[in-house]
Each structure stands twice: as structure tokens, then as C-alpha cells.
Design a protein around this motif. Structure first.
Motif, PDB file in Angstrom:
ATOM      1  N   HIS A  62      56.474  30.217  19.752  1.00 46.21           N
ATOM      2  CA  HIS A  62      56.750  28.698  20.245  1.00 46.21           C
ATOM      3  C   HIS A  62      57.790  27.253  20.003  1.00 46.21           C
ATOM      4  O   HIS A  62      58.451  28.159  18.411  1.00 46.21           O
ATOM      5  CB  HIS A  62      55.510  27.727  19.737  1.00 46.21           C
ATOM      6  CG  HIS A  62      55.096  26.591  20.195  1.00 46.21           C
ATOM      7  ND1 HIS A  62      53.746  26.791  20.994  1.00 46.21           N
ATOM      8  CD2 HIS A  62      54.984  25.522  20.269  1.00 46.21           C
ATOM      9  CE1 HIS A  62      53.345  25.542  21.380  1.00 46.21           C
ATOM     10  NE2 HIS A  62      54.772  24.741  21.636  1.00 46.21           N
ATOM     11  N   HIS A  63      59.063  27.506  20.063  1.00 44.51           N
ATOM     12  CA  HIS A  63      60.145  26.521  19.717  1.00 44.51           C
ATOM     13  C   HIS A  63      58.984  24.531  18.732  1.00 44.51           C
ATOM     14  O   HIS A  63      58.648  25.404  18.739  1.00 44.51           O
ATOM     15  CB  HIS A  63      60.676  25.397  20.984  1.00 44.51           C
ATOM     16  CG  HIS A  63      62.077  25.033  20.091  1.00 44.51           C
ATOM     17  ND1 HIS A  63      62.476  23.741  19.740  1.00 44.51           N
ATOM     18  CD2 HIS A  63      63.155  25.813  20.118  1.00 44.51           C
ATOM     19  CE1 HIS A  63      63.243  23.662  19.580  1.00 44.51           C
ATOM     20  NE2 HIS A  63      64.457  24.798  20.526  1.00 44.51           N
ATOM     21  N   PRO A  64      59.967  25.425  17.516  1.00 41.69           N
ATOM     22  CA  PRO A  64      59.748  24.881  16.534  1.00 41.69           C
ATOM     23  C   PRO A  64      59.552  22.844  16.298  1.00 41.69           C
ATOM     24  O   PRO A  64      58.338  22.636  16.139  1.00 41.69           O
ATOM     25  CB  PRO A  64      60.268  25.178  15.333  1.00 41.69           C
ATOM     26  CG  PRO A  64      61.577  25.792  15.701  1.00 41.69           C
ATOM     27  CD  PRO A  64      61.508  26.735  17.610  1.00 41.69           C
ATOM     28  N   ASP A  65      60.035  22.665  17.378  1.00 40.28           N
ATOM     29  CA  ASP A  65      60.766  21.398  17.977  1.00 40.28           C
ATOM     30  C   ASP A  65      58.939  20.586  18.485  1.00 40.28           C
ATOM     31  O   ASP A  65      58.932  19.899  18.339  1.00 40.28           O
ATOM     32  CB  ASP A  65      61.484  20.945  18.280  1.00 40.28           C
ATOM     33  CG  ASP A  65      63.289  21.165  17.849  1.00 40.28           C
ATOM     34  OD1 ASP A  65      63.020  21.383  16.476  1.00 40.28           O
ATOM     35  OD2 ASP A  65      64.499  20.828  17.550  1.00 40.28           O
ATOM     36  N   TYR A  66      58.560  21.627  19.185  1.00 38.83           N
ATOM     37  CA  TYR A  66      57.483  21.750  20.188  1.00 38.83           C
ATOM     38  C   TYR A  66      56.366  21.411  19.496  1.00 38.83           C
ATOM     39  O   TYR A  66      55.400  21.762  20.366  1.00 38.83           O
ATOM     40  CB  TYR A  66      57.741  22.196  21.289  1.00 38.83           C
ATOM     41  CG  TYR A  66      59.021  21.849  22.385  1.00 38.83           C
ATOM     42  CD1 TYR A  66      58.537  20.374  23.399  1.00 38.83           C
ATOM     43  CD2 TYR A  66      59.816  22.399  21.924  1.00 38.83           C
ATOM     44  CE1 TYR A  66      59.685  20.098  24.053  1.00 38.83           C
ATOM     45  CE2 TYR A  66      61.292  21.332  22.901  1.00 38.83           C
ATOM     46  CZ  TYR A  66      61.405  20.753  23.764  1.00 38.83           C
ATOM     47  OH  TYR A  66      62.081  20.148  24.383  1.00 38.83           O
ATOM     48  N   LEU A  67      55.819  22.368  18.431  1.00 44.43           N
ATOM     49  CA  LEU A  67      54.788  23.032  18.164  1.00 44.43           C
ATOM     50  C   LEU A  67      53.762  21.923  17.540  1.00 44.43           C
ATOM     51  O   LEU A  67      52.610  21.589  17.691  1.00 44.43           O
ATOM     52  CB  LEU A  67      55.331  23.850  16.956  1.00 44.43           C
ATOM     53  CG  LEU A  67      54.831  24.802  16.563  1.00 44.43           C
ATOM     54  CD1 LEU A  67      55.921  25.750  15.031  1.00 44.43           C
ATOM     55  CD2 LEU A  67      53.951  26.280  17.233  1.00 44.43           C
ATOM     56  N   GLN A  68      53.920  21.058  17.409  1.00 40.97           N
ATOM     57  CA  GLN A  68      53.529  19.606  16.541  1.00 40.97           C
ATOM     58  C   GLN A  68      52.009  20.411  15.888  1.00 40.97           C
ATOM     59  O   GLN A  68      51.280  20.156  15.909  1.00 40.97           O
ATOM     60  CB  GLN A  68      52.845  18.778  18.446  1.00 40.97           C
ATOM     61  CG  GLN A  68      54.152  18.353  18.703  1.00 40.97           C
ATOM     62  CD  GLN A  68      52.916  17.452  20.036  1.00 40.97           C
ATOM     63  OE1 GLN A  68      51.956  18.238  21.046  1.00 40.97           O
ATOM     64  NE2 GLN A  68      53.986  16.962  21.182  1.00 40.97           N
ATOM     65  N   GLY A  69      52.750  21.104  14.642  1.00 40.40           N
ATOM     66  CA  GLY A  69      51.440  21.390  13.796  1.00 40.40           C
ATOM     67  C   GLY A  69      51.129  22.723  14.018  1.00 40.40           C
ATOM     68  O   GLY A  69      49.485  22.693  13.225  1.00 40.40           O
ATOM     69  N   LEU A  70      50.917  23.137  14.935  1.00 44.92           N
ATOM     70  CA  LEU A  70      49.587  24.280  15.733  1.00 44.92           C
ATOM     71  C   LEU A  70      49.996  24.772  14.623  1.00 44.92           C
ATOM     72  O   LEU A  70      51.029  25.291  14.130  1.00 44.92           O
ATOM     73  CB  LEU A  70      50.536  24.231  17.146  1.00 44.92           C
ATOM     74  CG  LEU A  70      49.691  25.556  18.066  1.00 44.92           C
ATOM     75  CD1 LEU A  70      48.058  25.101  18.298  1.00 44.92           C
ATOM     76  CD2 LEU A  70      49.925  26.164  19.289  1.00 44.92           C
ATOM     77  N   THR A  71      48.542  25.803  14.745  1.00 41.64           N
ATOM     78  CA  THR A  71      48.728  26.690  13.611  1.00 41.64           C
ATOM     79  C   THR A  71      48.016  28.111  13.919  1.00 41.64           C
ATOM     80  O   THR A  71      47.317  27.544  15.089  1.00 41.64           O
ATOM     81  CB  THR A  71      48.152  26.762  12.279  1.00 41.64           C
ATOM     82  OG1 THR A  71      46.986  26.144  13.039  1.00 41.64           O
ATOM     83  CG2 THR A  71      48.380  25.159  11.296  1.00 41.64           C
TER      84      THR A  71
END
Length: 163
Positions: A62-71
Motif C-alpha cells: 500500500h503506497h505510504p502516502d495513501y495509508l492514512q494510518g491503516l495498520t
């Protein structure tokens, strides 16, 4: 219905629907032995990662710029039973790609699908998922082919999970 929530990698068909065994298909991506060479391959390997609960792989692709805190912990919540994947379309231009797909699942005895047009970007020779546009789809009819790709009619296969 095919049980793909646990896969014996040496002999089981890959959850992504490629008709190859898991060891020949998505396992090398999940083990970081190779990288997906197209947006569609990445999307299929990500679907398999959801099915097999390989959440680290999902975060890494998942591109880090689009993770939005997803864990990984958030991804691990719930107990979705995945039924099958249908790739509707796939296109790639240079370092950008889109894949439209339906990922069928059961949750609380209800069949539904993630119907999405996913966007991908290639950076440093690796494809990454960025974001997706959600859509709605028609649920299968009783006499439609089953969504798990078993070759049976829906009413004779996955529909039985609803009763």
C-alpha cells in the motif's frame, strides 16, 4: 463452495483465481521472493493476502502516502469469509494502472462484494496500491454461475451458506 481461508501452498489452487497453485502464483510475492510486475498481479496478490490474512504484505504494498494510518491490527479485525475474485478490467499506462474487480465475501450470513476500481503507481520498479473508487454491484441470481468459480450454479454452492 471452495474453502480458501487455509491454503496448503504445495497443492492448493491460489485464492486469486489464476488456476495455478498458491506456491506457483502469489506465495513468492507474499514471501518477498519476487515483486508483482503488473497492477493486476499486485491486485490479485493483495486479494490472496486478504484471504490468507497476510496483513504485513498488504501494508508493504500500500503506497505510504495513501495509508492514512491503516495498520495490520485494523486489517486483522473481523472474520470475513472470502468467496472469490472476479477481475472486470485491467489497464496500465507507463507507471500508472487501474484494476476493476469484484471480491465476493460473506459477513454475518450476508453475501456482498467489494466492487472497486483500484489505482496503482509504480515507483522504484515496484507497484503500489494507492486508492480505490467503490461501486455497487448486483448480487448473483440463483441460476448464475457461482461467484467462487466452482463451476456450479450459485443456488447449488455459495447460496447454501446463507441458510
Amino acid at each position: 463452495m471452495v474453502n480458501i481461508n487455509s491454503v496448503d501452498s504445495a497443492s492448493s489452487q491460489c485464492p486469486c483465481g489464476s488456476l495455478q497453485t498458491y506456491v506457483q502464483c502469489c506465495e513468492p510475492y507474499h514471501l518477498n521472493y519476487s515483486v508483482a510486475d503488473t497492477p493486476e498481479r499486485l491486485m490479485r496478490s493483495r486479494y490472496s493476502a486478504f484471504v490468507l490474512r497476510h496483513f504485513t504484505y498488504l501494508i508493504l504494498t500500500h503506497h505510504p502516502d495513501y495509508l492514512q494510518g491503516l495498520t495490520e491490527q485494523q486489517l486483522a479485525q473481523g472474520n470475513t469469509q472470502w468467496l472469490g475474485l472476479e477481475v472486470v478490467s485491467s489497464k496500465q499506462q507507463s507507471d500508472h494502472g487501474e484494476v476493476t474487480f469484484k471480491a465476493w465475501f460473506i459477513d454475518n450470513k450476508q453475501i456482498d462484494a467489494i466492487y472497486e476500481c483500484s489505482s496503482f503507481v509504480k515507483q522504484q520498479n515496484r507497484w503500489f496500491y494507492t486508492q480505490g473508487q467503490q461501486m455497487t454491484t448486483r448480487l448473483p441470481g440463483r441460476n448464475d454461475p457461482c461467484i467462487c468459480n466452482s463451476g456450479k450454479k450459485f443456488k447449488q454452492c455459495c447460496a447454501k451458506c446463507l441458510s
